[in-house]
Design a protein around this motif. Structure first.
Motif, short mmCIF file in Angstrom:
data_model
loop_
_atom_site.label_atom_id
_atom_site.label_comp_id
_atom_site.label_asym_id
_atom_site.label_seq_id
_atom_site.Cartn_x
_atom_site.Cartn_y
_atom_site.Cartn_z
N UNK A 76 -17.50 111.69 93.38
CA UNK A 76 -16.06 111.74 93.61
C UNK A 76 -15.57 110.44 94.22
N UNK A 77 -16.26 109.97 95.26
CA UNK A 77 -15.86 108.72 95.91
C UNK A 77 -15.98 107.54 94.96
N UNK A 78 -17.05 107.52 94.14
CA UNK A 78 -17.25 106.44 93.18
C UNK A 78 -16.13 106.44 92.14
N UNK A 106 -17.51 110.27 102.45
CA UNK A 106 -16.94 110.12 101.12
C UNK A 106 -15.52 110.66 101.09
N UNK A 107 -15.30 111.81 101.73
CA UNK A 107 -13.97 112.39 101.78
C UNK A 107 -12.97 111.50 102.47
N UNK A 129 -6.29 108.72 84.61
CA UNK A 129 -7.75 108.64 84.78
C UNK A 129 -8.23 109.71 85.76
N UNK A 130 -7.57 109.84 86.91
CA UNK A 130 -7.98 110.82 87.91
C UNK A 130 -7.79 112.25 87.40
N UNK A 131 -6.71 112.50 86.67
CA UNK A 131 -6.47 113.82 86.10
C UNK A 131 -7.62 114.22 85.17
N UNK A 132 -8.04 113.30 84.30
CA UNK A 132 -9.13 113.58 83.36
C UNK A 132 -10.46 113.73 84.09
N UNK A 133 -10.69 112.89 85.08
CA UNK A 133 -11.95 112.94 85.83
C UNK A 133 -12.12 114.28 86.53
N UNK A 170 -13.45 103.41 91.26
CA UNK A 170 -13.16 102.92 89.91
C UNK A 170 -11.66 102.99 89.63
N UNK A 171 -11.05 104.11 90.00
CA UNK A 171 -9.61 104.28 89.77
C UNK A 171 -8.81 103.24 90.54
N UNK A 172 -9.24 102.92 91.76
CA UNK A 172 -8.48 102.04 92.64
C UNK A 172 -8.65 100.57 92.30
N UNK A 173 -9.88 100.16 91.98
CA UNK A 173 -10.15 98.73 91.85
C UNK A 173 -10.37 98.26 90.42
N UNK A 174 -10.51 99.19 89.47
CA UNK A 174 -10.65 98.81 88.07
C UNK A 174 -9.49 99.30 87.21
#
Length: 450
Positions: free
Chosen positions: A396-398, A255-256, A419-423, A402-406
């Motif tokens: 985390x990987x999921x 995943x990392x 999005x990543x900051x909030x996640x 989502x961030x990359x492809x959606x």
């Protein structure tokens, strides 16, 4: 006490700087210097298509991580636990001691296991390379075969260093990494000057690996001779104990890999090569400096393992808390330094233009804070020879997928970073904190009852 001694006392007592951290810092600083120098030599001595081949070799070579998948970390932890129960270790080398016998059997198991894994890793890399380079010249494919062998051999160096780190020789491992990295970098550059092209990467890396291997053995020949020649009178079943933990580590490590290596190619596809390049260069600088602050935790891994093995949980918690605070303080200082440094560079358009704008840098640095805290939590809990962050790693990987492809294709780079900051701050950090607090009490209680 003179002024120099007062400064030294401050670094040791307040910031916790020791030889292990200093050598880890030297490695990170060398990485910062080596990057631009390597880019200069690549641009000067390679044609554009050769440059692409160079970086393709590097990225495909990273596939060897799927043969390792956290095994080195596991071996470090297990070795530390066995080593912690041996009093006067140096005096017992070569003697008939039950603790030493168990440690030697563990080290031999790990080496035999890797001797089976390495040929498989090499074969997989050669097969993957065939599909990538089958339309290239035979010289390119032969270079890839040799590169695969060198990359696979580096796994053996990794497990040797994991063993050495497990017996508390963190400084020696960091020195060895530093020496090997210099040998690789200088070897690459010199061979590029002499027109070795892609073979410069292969032979330069081989030089570094050979130097690290020889130096590691030469530093403590008595220890390695004991490992090789010790007469074991009892068999230990390490396979079932280690493999039961390995699959959990494998999920976290896999995943990392995707978490830290996905964004650049995705930006290249959905944004532009320019944005991908700016992100890659910016993250190289951020990762190098943040890596120095992580040394306040990563260099303490053997000590955490020793304290768990000896059931010294009060000392463990105090030591971890102090190390965590020191690491956090250094991270904040380096974050401010990065922002200031890139702000100054922004006045030189030719250099500053190669990096992301400061607003993006700040967001990336804010994302690094929860990531580092979670990494510290994981290191603490793994000292108990457990891996409770499997589900976290998958989530985390999921989130990254989502961030990359959606998010990125729909809302752009701005939207992805927000999005990543909030996640990380509102989702992953609270989740990791819950795992840490609950599992910390559980693991301590299990060890006390055990």
């Amino acid at each position: 006490m003179n002024q120099q001694n007062r400064y030294y006392s401050f670094f040791i007592n307040k910031l916790g700087v020791n030889q292990e951290i200093l050598w880890s810092g030297y490695n990170q600083l060398w990485a910062i210097l080596k990057g631009p120098i390597s880019i200069f030599f690549i641009i000067k001595y390679l044609l554009p298509n050769q440059q692409g081949l160079w970086f393709t070799f590097i990225n495909l070579g990273a596939l060897k991580i799927f043969a390792e998948l956290g095994f080195t970390m596991i071996i470090t932890q297990f070795v530390s636990h066995e080593f912690a129960n041996i009093n006067d270790f140096d005096k017992k080398l070569g003697t008939n001691d039950s603790g030493l016998s168990k440690l030697v059997s563990l080290i031999r198991f790990s080496l035999k296991f890797y001797l089976k894994i390495v040929p498989i890793a090499i074969l997989i890399m050669i097969v993957v390379g065939y599909f990538y380079f089958r339309n290239e010249s035979k010289d390119v494919f032969f270079a890839w075969i040799f590169s695969s062998i060198v990359g696979g051999s580096s796994l053996l160096i990794s497990v040797f260093q994991g063993i050495y780190k497990g017996i508390g020789k963190v400084k020696e491992v960091q020195k060895n990494l530093f020496l090997g990295s210099i040998a690789m970098g200088v070897g690459n550059w010199v061979l590029l000057i002499f027109k070795f092209n892609i073979w410069a990467l292969v032979f330069g890396n081989l030089a570094g690996i050979l130097i690290m291997g020889i130096n590691l053995y030469a530093r403590d020949t008595k220890f390695w001779s004991t490992v090789l020649n010790y007469n074991l009178t009892k068999k230990y079943n390490w396979f079932s104990e280690i493999i039961g933990l390995q699959w959990r580590y494998a999920i976290s490590w896999a995943s990392g890999y995707f978490i830290f290596n996905l964004i650049v190619p995705v930006l290249y596809k959905f944004e532009s090569a320019e944005v991908a390049g700016k992100y890659g260069l910016s993250m190289r600088v951020i990762s190098a400096f943040i890596g120095i602050s992580q040394a306040w935790i990563t260099t303490k891994i053997p000590q955490f393992n020793f304290l768990v093995a000896q059931d010294k949980f009060r000392e463990l918690n105090s030591f971890f808390k102090k190390s965590l605070i020191q690491s956090f303080m250094i991270q904040i200082l380096f974050s401010l330094f990065i922002v200031l440094g890139l702000y100054v560079l922004s006045f030189w358009s030719e250099i500053g233009y190669r990096f992301l704008s400061l607003k993006y840098i700040v967001v990336l640095l804010l994302i690094q804070i929860p990531m580092q805290i979670v990494n510290c939590f994981a290191i603490y809990l793994r000292a108990f020879k457990k891996e409770p962050f499997v589900i976290y790693s998958l989530v985390n990987a999921f989130s990254m997928l989502i961030a990359s492809f959606l998010i990125l294709p729909e809302f752009g780079f701005n939207g992805m970073l927000i999005f990543l900051l909030l996640v990380y701050w509102l989702g992953l950090l609270p989740y990791a904190t819950f795992i840490f607090t609950s599992k910390k009490a559980e693991f301590v209680n299990l060890n006390i009852r055990g």
